[in-house]
Design a protein around this motif. Structure first.
Motif, PDB file in Angstrom:
ATOM      1  N   GLU A 276      -8.521  -0.222 -15.220  1.00 29.23           N
ATOM      2  CA  GLU A 276      -7.851   0.833 -14.453  1.00 29.23           C
ATOM      3  C   GLU A 276      -8.526   1.020 -13.098  1.00 29.23           C
ATOM      4  O   GLU A 276      -9.757   0.955 -12.985  1.00 29.23           O
ATOM      5  CB  GLU A 276      -7.846   2.141 -15.238  1.00 29.23           C
ATOM      6  CG  GLU A 276      -6.993   2.056 -16.491  1.00 29.23           C
ATOM      7  CD  GLU A 276      -6.691   3.418 -17.070  1.00 29.23           C
ATOM      8  OE1 GLU A 276      -5.503   3.818 -17.054  1.00 29.23           O
ATOM      9  OE2 GLU A 276      -7.628   4.080 -17.545  1.00 29.23           O
ATOM     10  N   PHE A 277      -7.696   1.286 -12.097  1.00 30.61           N
ATOM     11  CA  PHE A 277      -8.166   1.349 -10.711  1.00 30.61           C
ATOM     12  C   PHE A 277      -7.759   2.653 -10.031  1.00 30.61           C
ATOM     13  O   PHE A 277      -6.780   3.295 -10.414  1.00 30.61           O
ATOM     14  CB  PHE A 277      -7.572   0.187  -9.907  1.00 30.61           C
ATOM     15  CG  PHE A 277      -8.046  -1.172 -10.334  1.00 30.61           C
ATOM     16  CD1 PHE A 277      -9.134  -1.777  -9.727  1.00 30.61           C
ATOM     17  CD2 PHE A 277      -7.386  -1.850 -11.350  1.00 30.61           C
ATOM     18  CE1 PHE A 277      -9.572  -3.031 -10.127  1.00 30.61           C
ATOM     19  CE2 PHE A 277      -7.798  -3.104 -11.753  1.00 30.61           C
ATOM     20  CZ  PHE A 277      -8.902  -3.695 -11.137  1.00 30.61           C
ATOM     21  N   ALA A 278      -8.527   2.979  -8.992  1.00 28.05           N
ATOM     22  CA  ALA A 278      -8.206   4.101  -8.118  1.00 28.05           C
ATOM     23  C   ALA A 278      -8.335   3.636  -6.674  1.00 28.05           C
ATOM     24  O   ALA A 278      -9.111   2.723  -6.375  1.00 28.05           O
ATOM     25  CB  ALA A 278      -9.149   5.277  -8.375  1.00 28.05           C
ATOM     26  N   GLY A 279      -7.565   4.262  -5.775  1.00 27.06           N
ATOM     27  CA  GLY A 279      -7.619   3.845  -4.382  1.00 27.06           C
ATOM     28  C   GLY A 279      -7.235   4.958  -3.425  1.00 27.06           C
ATOM     29  O   GLY A 279      -6.555   5.921  -3.791  1.00 27.06           O
TER      30      GLY A 279
ATOM     31  N   ASN B  25     -22.035   3.619  -4.692  1.00 27.55           N
ATOM     32  CA  ASN B  25     -22.233   3.288  -6.103  1.00 27.55           C
ATOM     33  C   ASN B  25     -21.625   1.941  -6.503  1.00 27.55           C
ATOM     34  O   ASN B  25     -21.601   1.600  -7.697  1.00 27.55           O
ATOM     35  CB  ASN B  25     -21.633   4.381  -6.995  1.00 27.55           C
ATOM     36  CG  ASN B  25     -22.546   5.592  -7.102  1.00 27.55           C
ATOM     37  OD1 ASN B  25     -23.719   5.461  -7.425  1.00 27.55           O
ATOM     38  ND2 ASN B  25     -22.005   6.766  -6.810  1.00 27.55           N
ATOM     39  N   LYS B  26     -21.162   1.161  -5.532  1.00 26.58           N
ATOM     40  CA  LYS B  26     -20.474  -0.103  -5.831  1.00 26.58           C
ATOM     41  C   LYS B  26     -21.320  -1.027  -6.709  1.00 26.58           C
ATOM     42  O   LYS B  26     -20.804  -1.667  -7.635  1.00 26.58           O
ATOM     43  CB  LYS B  26     -20.121  -0.814  -4.538  1.00 26.58           C
ATOM     44  CG  LYS B  26     -19.552  -2.215  -4.748  1.00 26.58           C
ATOM     45  CD  LYS B  26     -19.505  -3.018  -3.458  1.00 26.58           C
ATOM     46  CE  LYS B  26     -19.162  -4.475  -3.737  1.00 26.58           C
ATOM     47  NZ  LYS B  26     -19.218  -5.309  -2.518  1.00 26.58           N
ATOM     48  N   ASP B  27     -22.623  -1.124  -6.450  1.00 26.11           N
ATOM     49  CA  ASP B  27     -23.480  -2.063  -7.177  1.00 26.11           C
ATOM     50  C   ASP B  27     -23.653  -1.701  -8.648  1.00 26.11           C
ATOM     51  O   ASP B  27     -24.188  -2.504  -9.418  1.00 26.11           O
ATOM     52  CB  ASP B  27     -24.853  -2.149  -6.503  1.00 26.11           C
ATOM     53  CG  ASP B  27     -24.772  -2.798  -5.130  1.00 26.11           C
ATOM     54  OD1 ASP B  27     -23.775  -3.493  -4.862  1.00 26.11           O
ATOM     55  OD2 ASP B  27     -25.695  -2.596  -4.314  1.00 26.11           O
TER      56      ASP B  27
ATOM     57  N   GLU C 270     -13.192  12.581   2.729  1.00 25.83           N
ATOM     58  CA  GLU C 270     -13.328  13.329   1.470  1.00 25.83           C
ATOM     59  C   GLU C 270     -12.812  12.513   0.290  1.00 25.83           C
ATOM     60  O   GLU C 270     -13.388  12.545  -0.797  1.00 25.83           O
ATOM     61  CB  GLU C 270     -12.575  14.661   1.566  1.00 25.83           C
ATOM     62  CG  GLU C 270     -13.162  15.648   2.565  1.00 25.83           C
ATOM     63  CD  GLU C 270     -12.605  15.472   3.966  1.00 25.83           C
ATOM     64  OE1 GLU C 270     -11.965  14.426   4.235  1.00 25.83           O
ATOM     65  OE2 GLU C 270     -12.821  16.370   4.806  1.00 25.83           O
ATOM     66  N   ALA C 271     -11.719  11.773   0.525  1.00 29.13           N
ATOM     67  CA  ALA C 271     -11.184  10.923  -0.537  1.00 29.13           C
ATOM     68  C   ALA C 271     -12.192   9.857  -0.939  1.00 29.13           C
ATOM     69  O   ALA C 271     -12.352   9.542  -2.124  1.00 29.13           O
ATOM     70  CB  ALA C 271      -9.878  10.278  -0.080  1.00 29.13           C
ATOM     71  N   GLY C 272     -12.907   9.305   0.043  1.00 29.64           N
ATOM     72  CA  GLY C 272     -13.940   8.322  -0.238  1.00 29.64           C
ATOM     73  C   GLY C 272     -15.074   8.907  -1.059  1.00 29.64           C
ATOM     74  O   GLY C 272     -15.627   8.241  -1.940  1.00 29.64           O
TER      75      GLY C 272
ATOM     76  N   PHE D 273      -2.855   1.035   0.735  1.00 26.87           N
ATOM     77  CA  PHE D 273      -4.238   1.407   0.469  1.00 26.87           C
ATOM     78  C   PHE D 273      -5.188   0.905   1.555  1.00 26.87           C
ATOM     79  O   PHE D 273      -4.898  -0.079   2.244  1.00 26.87           O
ATOM     80  CB  PHE D 273      -4.686   0.851  -0.890  1.00 26.87           C
ATOM     81  CG  PHE D 273      -3.952   1.451  -2.055  1.00 26.87           C
ATOM     82  CD1 PHE D 273      -4.388   2.630  -2.641  1.00 26.87           C
ATOM     83  CD2 PHE D 273      -2.804   0.846  -2.559  1.00 26.87           C
ATOM     84  CE1 PHE D 273      -3.704   3.194  -3.713  1.00 26.87           C
ATOM     85  CE2 PHE D 273      -2.112   1.393  -3.633  1.00 26.87           C
ATOM     86  CZ  PHE D 273      -2.572   2.579  -4.202  1.00 26.87           C
ATOM     87  N   VAL D 274      -6.313   1.586   1.688  1.00 27.59           N
ATOM     88  CA  VAL D 274      -7.347   1.185   2.648  1.00 27.59           C
ATOM     89  C   VAL D 274      -8.651   0.902   1.895  1.00 27.59           C
ATOM     90  O   VAL D 274      -8.882   1.461   0.820  1.00 27.59           O
ATOM     91  CB  VAL D 274      -7.593   2.281   3.714  1.00 27.59           C
ATOM     92  CG1 VAL D 274      -6.376   2.438   4.603  1.00 27.59           C
ATOM     93  CG2 VAL D 274      -7.954   3.615   3.070  1.00 27.59           C
ATOM     94  N   PRO D 275      -9.510   0.032   2.427  1.00 29.01           N
ATOM     95  CA  PRO D 275     -10.788  -0.260   1.772  1.00 29.01           C
ATOM     96  C   PRO D 275     -11.670   0.979   1.671  1.00 29.01           C
ATOM     97  O   PRO D 275     -11.615   1.871   2.523  1.00 29.01           O
ATOM     98  CB  PRO D 275     -11.421  -1.316   2.678  1.00 29.01           C
ATOM     99  CG  PRO D 275     -10.279  -1.909   3.445  1.00 29.01           C
ATOM    100  CD  PRO D 275      -9.298  -0.787   3.626  1.00 29.01           C
ATOM    101  N   ALA D 276     -12.478   1.018   0.626  1.00 29.09           N
ATOM    102  CA  ALA D 276     -13.391   2.145   0.409  1.00 29.09           C
ATOM    103  C   ALA D 276     -14.836   1.714   0.658  1.00 29.09           C
ATOM    104  O   ALA D 276     -15.192   0.554   0.441  1.00 29.09           O
ATOM    105  CB  ALA D 276     -13.248   2.660  -1.019  1.00 29.09           C
ATOM    106  N   GLU D 277     -15.641   2.662   1.125  1.00 25.01           N
ATOM    107  CA  GLU D 277     -17.080   2.441   1.253  1.00 25.01           C
ATOM    108  C   GLU D 277     -17.750   3.197   0.112  1.00 25.01           C
ATOM    109  O   GLU D 277     -17.650   4.426   0.029  1.00 25.01           O
ATOM    110  CB  GLU D 277     -17.578   2.930   2.611  1.00 25.01           C
ATOM    111  CG  GLU D 277     -17.008   2.153   3.787  1.00 25.01           C
ATOM    112  CD  GLU D 277     -17.568   2.630   5.115  1.00 25.01           C
ATOM    113  OE1 GLU D 277     -18.517   3.459   5.092  1.00 25.01           O
ATOM    114  OE2 GLU D 277     -17.074   2.188   6.165  1.00 25.01           O
TER     115      GLU D 277
END
Length: 350
Positions: free
Chosen positions: A268-271, A124-126, A281-283, A117-121
């Motif tokens: 539950e998580f997504a990555g 809406n994180k906050d 597009e995945a981000g 997996f790679v980090p996401a930007e």
């Protein structure tokens, strides 16, 4: 693309010229068509069975995301949650997917350790509940959560157990349905729950629990289906499960039991996969998944709590117990303990 040469005949010049001109235009048109812009392939998202079922959120999420972004999404089921991780680890960097949706906190360490997996930007994180962000790298992003619980059929004529230990009473012989911890995230959740409560004595607890187990199903869908058919009065599920029956059956027959020792939670998580060729597009999809619009779909399709703090719960959640105490839980040995737990049940059968 190379086309074969077409030689002009030496007689019938006018007709030959017309034929050659027509063939030239036809070939040129074919070349232009083949070299023109192609419709981008849909994002490939690996997930688990219930996410893409007719009552799951997959269809509504893909439709809404395409309306908002113009990007198509194709969900591919890989079985239950445990099977999803196994399929991902097996495929490795060759996985034909851009994202994975449906890993959980009990498989987080193994999933992150895979290096897939790679980090996401995430703009809406906050808006995500802070206590759910247990992966600071944002390689795996939480999108919903809930507590594991035993669901009791209040019309079964069987009295409700009052604790995990109570479930081992001979009174409950062959009256409980659970899921396999090797292939199912609820099954893995039960293992984490019993390890949190019993510590190193968890194996002894599973041995005591064995006579109470009617069946251990590969996934949640099968197990819960057997329960609602009336084949057993107790099933492993989530504290939020009664909300489904309230919303679609206007029934409060099925109750989530609150145990004083506390309950293990599932997040539950997504990555985004490092092997994806469409990370941008995945981000966008991952950020959409935690947006207020997408999160509003989850409570009455996933039957879990949304991770976004701005999301309002539907009225059906009024039947979910509010006095559940969540306790910290992990799997002591994620590689060996699920197999050990399953073997305790299967080798003692009969």
């Amino acid at each position: 693309m190379i086309f074969p040469c077409i030689a002009a005949p030496r007689r019938g010049g006018a007709i030959a010229s017309i034929i050659i001109s027509s063939l030239f235009l036809l070939c040129a048109g074919f070349l232009l068509a083949s070299c023109g812009p192609k419709e981008p392939q849909a994002l490939q998202v690996w997930t688990y069975d219930s996410f893409v079922s007719e009552w799951g959120p997959g269809s509504a999420l893909s439709k809404l995301f395409e309306e908002k972004s113009g990007i198509k999404v194709s969900f591919v089921s890989k079985g239950d949650g445990g099977a999803l991780l196994a399929a991902l680890i097996s495929a490795g960097k060759e996985a034909q997917a851009d994202l994975v949706v449906g890993l959980d906190n009990n498989s987080l360490t193994k999933a992150l350790g895979s290096g897939l997996f790679v980090p996401a930007e995430l703009p809406n994180k906050d808006k995500i509940r802070a206590d759910l962000l247990i992966d600071p790298s944002l390689k795996l992003v939480p999108y919903d959560f809930g507590d594991f619980a035993i669901i009791w059929d209040s019309e079964s004529g069987v009295r409700a157990p009052k604790s995990l230990e109570d479930l081992t009473d001979p009174y409950y012989a062959r009256r409980l349905i659970i899921m396999d911890p090797r292939s199912s995230t609820p099954g893995l959740g039960l293992l984490a729950w019993t390890q949190a409560v019993y510590g190193q004595e968890w194996k002894e607890y599973w041995r005591r629990l064995k006579p109470s187990v009617l069946t251990m199903t590969p996934g949640w869908d099968t197990g819960y289906g057997i329960f609602t058919k009336g084949e057993a009065p107790l099933v492993l599920s989530y504290s939020t499960s009664p909300a489904y029956h309230k919303a679609y059956e206007e029934s409060e027959r099925y109750k989530a039991l609150v145990f004083p020792e506390g309950h293990a939670a599932q997040i539950e998580f997504a990555g985004i996969l490092a092997s994806s060729k469409r990370k941008k597009e995945a981000g966008k999809f991952l950020d959409f998944l935690i947006s207020p619009e997408a999160q509003a779909i989850l409570p009455e399709t996933q039957w879990m709590y949304p991770a976004n703090v701005e999301t309002q719960l539907p009225e059906s959640f009024s039947v979910v117990p509010k006095d559940i105490r969540t306790i910290p839980s992990t799997i002591a040995d994620p590689d060996k303990d699920p197999e050990t737990a399953a073997e305790i049940l299967t080798t003692m059968a009969g």
